[in-house]
Design a protein around this motif. Structure first.
Motif, short mmCIF file in Angstrom:
data_model
loop_
_atom_site.label_atom_id
_atom_site.label_comp_id
_atom_site.label_asym_id
_atom_site.label_seq_id
_atom_site.Cartn_x
_atom_site.Cartn_y
_atom_site.Cartn_z
N VAL A 165 0.82 -1.20 0.00
CA VAL A 165 0.00 0.00 0.00
C VAL A 165 0.86 1.26 0.00
N ASP A 166 2.13 1.17 0.43
CA ASP A 166 3.00 2.35 0.43
C ASP A 166 3.23 2.86 -0.98
N ARG A 167 3.30 1.94 -1.96
CA ARG A 167 3.44 2.38 -3.35
C ARG A 167 2.22 3.17 -3.78
N ASP A 168 1.04 2.67 -3.42
CA ASP A 168 -0.19 3.36 -3.78
C ASP A 168 -0.30 4.70 -3.06
N ARG A 169 0.17 4.76 -1.81
CA ARG A 169 0.14 6.02 -1.06
C ARG A 169 0.95 7.11 -1.75
N ARG A 170 2.15 6.75 -2.14
CA ARG A 170 3.00 7.76 -2.78
C ARG A 170 2.45 8.16 -4.13
N SER A 171 1.94 7.19 -4.87
CA SER A 171 1.33 7.50 -6.17
C SER A 171 0.13 8.42 -5.99
N ALA A 172 -0.73 8.13 -5.01
CA ALA A 172 -1.90 8.96 -4.76
C ALA A 172 -1.50 10.38 -4.38
N PHE A 173 -0.48 10.51 -3.53
CA PHE A 173 -0.03 11.84 -3.10
C PHE A 173 0.48 12.66 -4.29
N LEU A 174 1.24 12.01 -5.18
CA LEU A 174 1.76 12.71 -6.35
C LEU A 174 0.64 13.14 -7.28
N ILE A 175 -0.34 12.28 -7.47
CA ILE A 175 -1.45 12.62 -8.37
C ILE A 175 -2.26 13.79 -7.81
N ILE A 176 -2.56 13.74 -6.52
CA ILE A 176 -3.32 14.85 -5.89
C ILE A 176 -2.52 16.15 -6.00
N GLY A 177 -1.22 16.07 -5.72
CA GLY A 177 -0.38 17.27 -5.81
C GLY A 177 -0.32 17.85 -7.19
N ALA A 178 -0.24 16.99 -8.22
CA ALA A 178 -0.19 17.48 -9.60
C ALA A 178 -1.48 18.18 -9.99
N LEU A 179 -2.61 17.61 -9.61
CA LEU A 179 -3.91 18.20 -9.97
C LEU A 179 -4.17 19.48 -9.19
N LYS A 180 -3.72 19.54 -7.93
CA LYS A 180 -3.89 20.76 -7.13
C LYS A 180 -3.02 21.89 -7.68
N SER A 181 -1.81 21.55 -8.12
CA SER A 181 -0.91 22.60 -8.63
C SER A 181 -1.45 23.26 -9.89
N GLU A 182 -2.27 22.55 -10.65
CA GLU A 182 -2.87 23.11 -11.86
C GLU A 182 -4.24 23.74 -11.59
N GLY A 183 -4.69 23.70 -10.35
CA GLY A 183 -5.99 24.28 -10.02
C GLY A 183 -7.17 23.45 -10.45
N ILE A 184 -6.92 22.18 -10.80
CA ILE A 184 -8.01 21.30 -11.22
C ILE A 184 -8.82 20.84 -10.00
N LEU A 185 -8.14 20.66 -8.87
CA LEU A 185 -8.81 20.30 -7.64
C LEU A 185 -9.02 21.55 -6.80
#
Length: 293
Positions: free
Chosen positions: A273-293
């Motif tokens: 699950v640690d792999r999924d955690r890091r992947s999820a954090f990166l995806i959320i961060g990328a979408l937040k940085s573009e203002g999509i979230l």
């Protein structure tokens, strides 16, 4: 599960998924393994509506459902980071500062999917979806706000590649996400400050179709940032307690020897699950940085 790299194709066309699929199958002899689907939702607190409660800034919460887990990122702009507390302590010759009730970022893993919405509803928690319209609008609190929809491919026995469109609630497409996972290695140390890997970057570049003016960016996080996300109060207290007990041990005990050089388990490696955690954090961060979230 192995070490993973993430990239964002910002201006991908509506045919981008099919172009990548054709490239992977034809040029990399890849095989389709299944569908890739992620559900992402964002919320904000409404603490400012409580009479007599001074609130400097509202808190934000983003959730990402992946497989059987939901990863929740909570951010409180008014709270300090753990790095701030450590830095202030070092700058004041070890003066102990009171530990805040929480730090600026809290990252949780919950299961099963849907449990968080049930808790928020039952507790009447002061959180509302960020994309909610005017007060009184008919919209479900747990309504899906964004999804990643695509495919998972296998290239040989060593690689898994996930590609998908970022689809808003109304159906509009906002580019693509590409994720490459190198299965033989759960950990891959990088010499760069941002944690990028040339091996993964080359693979992701190779699966992209040759299109002029394609805007792609690598999504990364440094080790120091990830340590901040992974911080666990109970785990830190346990380690401090253990170190104190070891320092107070009998120095004349000949059956005790130092083991500082031995390899120890490192929390946050790319396993389970640690792999999924890091992947999820990166995806959320990328979408937040573009203002999509």
């Amino acid at each position: 599960m192995g070490f993973t790299g993430l990239a964002r194709w910002i201006n991908a066309p509506s045919t981008g998924l099919e172009l990548i699929r054709e490239n992977i199958v034809r040029n990399h002899h890849g095989q389709l393994r299944g569908r890739w689907f992620l559900s992402v939702k964002s919320y904000r607190s409404t603490l400012g509506s409580i009479p007599g409660l001074p609130v400097h800034s509202e808190r934000s919460m983003c959730t990402l459902a992946m497989n059987e887990n939901v990863f929740v990122l909570l951010e409180d702009p008014a709270a300090p980071t753990r790095a701030d507390i450590v830095q202030n302590s070092q700058a004041t010759d070890g003066q102990v500062f009171p530990v805040p009730p929480h730090y600026r970022t809290t990252f949780l893993t919950l299961r099963p999917p849907g449990a968080l919405e049930q808790v928020l509803h039952q507790l009447r928690a002061r959180w509302i979806p960020v994309r909610q319209t005017a007060p009184g609008a008919q919209r479900s609190q747990g309504g899906q706000q964004l999804s990643v929809e695509g495919f998972v491919f296998a290239i040989g026995n060593d690689w898994l590649v996930r590609v998908g469109h970022v689809v808003l609630a109304g159906g509009a497409v906002k580019g693509m996400l590409l994720e490459a996972e190198y299965l033989p290695l759960p950990v891959l140390l990088s010499q760069t400050a941002d944690g990028t890997s040339e091996l993964l970057s080359n693979l992701l570049t190779s699966v992209l179709p040759n299109i002029r003016e394609a805007k792609t960016v690598a999504v990364t996080i440094s080790d120091s940032q990830w340590e901040e996300v992974l911080w666990d109060r109970e785990e830190e207290e346990r380690q401090l307690s253990q170190e104190k007990a070891e320092s107070e041990g009998d120095p004349n005990n000949i059956y005790v020897f130092g083991d500082e050089g031995l390899a120890s388990e490192k929390k946050g490696d790319w396993i389970g699950v640690d792999r999924d955690r890091r992947s999820a954090f990166l995806i959320i961060g990328a979408l937040k940085s573009e203002g999509i979230l």
